[in-house]
Design an enzyme around this catalytic site. Structure first.
Site, short mmCIF file in Angstrom:
data_model
loop_
_atom_site.label_atom_id
_atom_site.label_comp_id
_atom_site.label_asym_id
_atom_site.label_seq_id
_atom_site.Cartn_x
_atom_site.Cartn_y
_atom_site.Cartn_z
CB CYS A 134 -1.00 0.03 1.18
SG CYS A 134 -1.99 1.41 1.29
CB CYS A 137 -0.56 2.62 3.99
SG CYS A 137 -2.19 1.88 3.08
CG ASP A 138 3.05 1.42 4.48
OD1 ASP A 138 2.67 1.83 5.76
OD2 ASP A 138 2.86 0.07 3.95
#
Ligand code: NDP
Length: 308
Positions: A134, A137-138
């Site tokens: 992701c 997300c990261d």
């Protein structure tokens, strides 16, 4: 044991839309949100192709709004993961990870799909230490650093494009000599100067040390092996449907997608319906998932009416 008319499993666009329709049809639905409340859209940035939002909308905001809409209309939305299902007879018996036991007259499965990994031992070892599925997300952790994205589909291109805005350089590791992504997405990739596509390459190993990922060892189709230095290694090679808990009862295809009957959401088990990515290997869009959630609620309502 709690007895209800309509149980919805899954808190993504399909599940929430089913809850909206089922609430308005007075089915008093209960919805369990599952592992990732809000579903896959909560891991993306702006959604530009969901109709009704002229300037796009954030994935999390869209899902929050759908959830609130379902709640306002009366859906009972709960945290919890379904861990056991007995669909051998109606009412269906369902158990959740927090010990809830439910008897449901109808069941709508909207459990979505989950990101696939390559299956390398080194990939597992560095998961959460540089390996991620992701980017939104990261990606933040790799500001001004070099990263790699595996895959050549729309997801991989979207992730690479997003990372290119944060990172110094983005390698795309593509196993063929073409991208699977849509022409518009491909154009965007080709026009982004800090994205380099490594064609005809497969990953042999994710390299790293105690601090996490430091690179990847790649193998070209012609047999040549070479390393790239990256701090982040992002997977974007597709998804697998979250149908396991129901697959003893409900017919699935070879990949695990739930099989539905023609244009309806009906499964092979009377009273059980499927909606969204768990039954859709083809379109997998928020808007198509939402539409199939609508269909599932209408089918459940029709089924309950037929019992009267
Ligand atoms: P896809 O199945 O479309 O693409 C998967 C990619 O990963 C392909 O390039 C595939 O290669 C590659 N791949 C698969 N397995 C491996 C492996 N073991 N090693 C290396 N590479 C591998 O998945 P997506 O998640 O990209 O997209 C799913 C669906 O969602 C599609 O229909 C897509 O159009 C849609 N989508 C739409 C978006 C939008 O409209 N905004 C955004 C994101 C997704 P190969 O091509 O060789 O098979």
């Amino acid at each position: 044991m709690e007895e209800i008319r309509c149980l919805i499993v899954g808190g993504g666009p399909a599940g929430y839309t089913a809850a909206i329709y089922a609430s308005r049809a007075n089915l008093s639905p209960v919805l369990y949100e599952g592992i990732q409340p809000g579903g896959q859209l909560t891991t993306t940035t702006d959604i530009e192709n969901f109709p009704g939002f002229e300037n796009g909308i954030g994935g999390q905001s869209l899902m929050d709004a759908m959830q609130q809409q379902a709640r306002r209309l009366g859906a009972d939305i709960r945290r919890g993961i379904v861990v056991k299902a007995d669909l051998s007879s109606r009412p269906f018996s369902i158990e959740t990870d927090n010990g809830d036991r439910i008897l449901a007259e109808t069941l709508i499965i909207a459990t979505g799909a989950t990101a696939r990994y390559l299956g390398l031992e080194s990939e597992t070892r560095f998961r959460g230490m540089g390996v991620s599925a992701c980017a939104t997300c990261d990606g933040f952790f790799y500001r001004n650093r070099d990263v790699a994205v595996v895959g050549g589909g729309d997801t991989a291109c979207e992730e690479a494009s997003y990372l290119a805005g944060i990172c110094r350089k983005v390698y795309m590791i593509v196993r063929r000599d073409v991208l699977r992504a849509s022409p518009a997405m491909q154009k965007r990739i080709f026009e982004t100067p800090n994205i380099e596509i490594l064609w005809n390459c497969n990953t042999e190993e994710v390299l790293g040390d105690l601090s996490g990922v430091t690179g990847a060892r790649l193998c070209r189709k012609d047999g040549g092996i070479f390393d790239i230095a990256v701090d982040g290694f992002f997977l974007a090679i597709g998804h697998h449907p979250n149908s396991e808990v129901f697959s003893e009862w409900v017919e699935t295809d070879a990949e695990g997608y739930i099989v539905t009957d023609g244009r309806t959401s009906r499964t092979n088990v009377e009273g059980v319906f499927a909606a969204g990515d768990v039954q859709d290997p083809l379109y997998r869009q928020a808007v198509t998932a939402a539409a199939s959630g609508c269909r599932a609620a209408l089918d459940a309502e029709k089924f309950l009416n037929s019992l009267k």
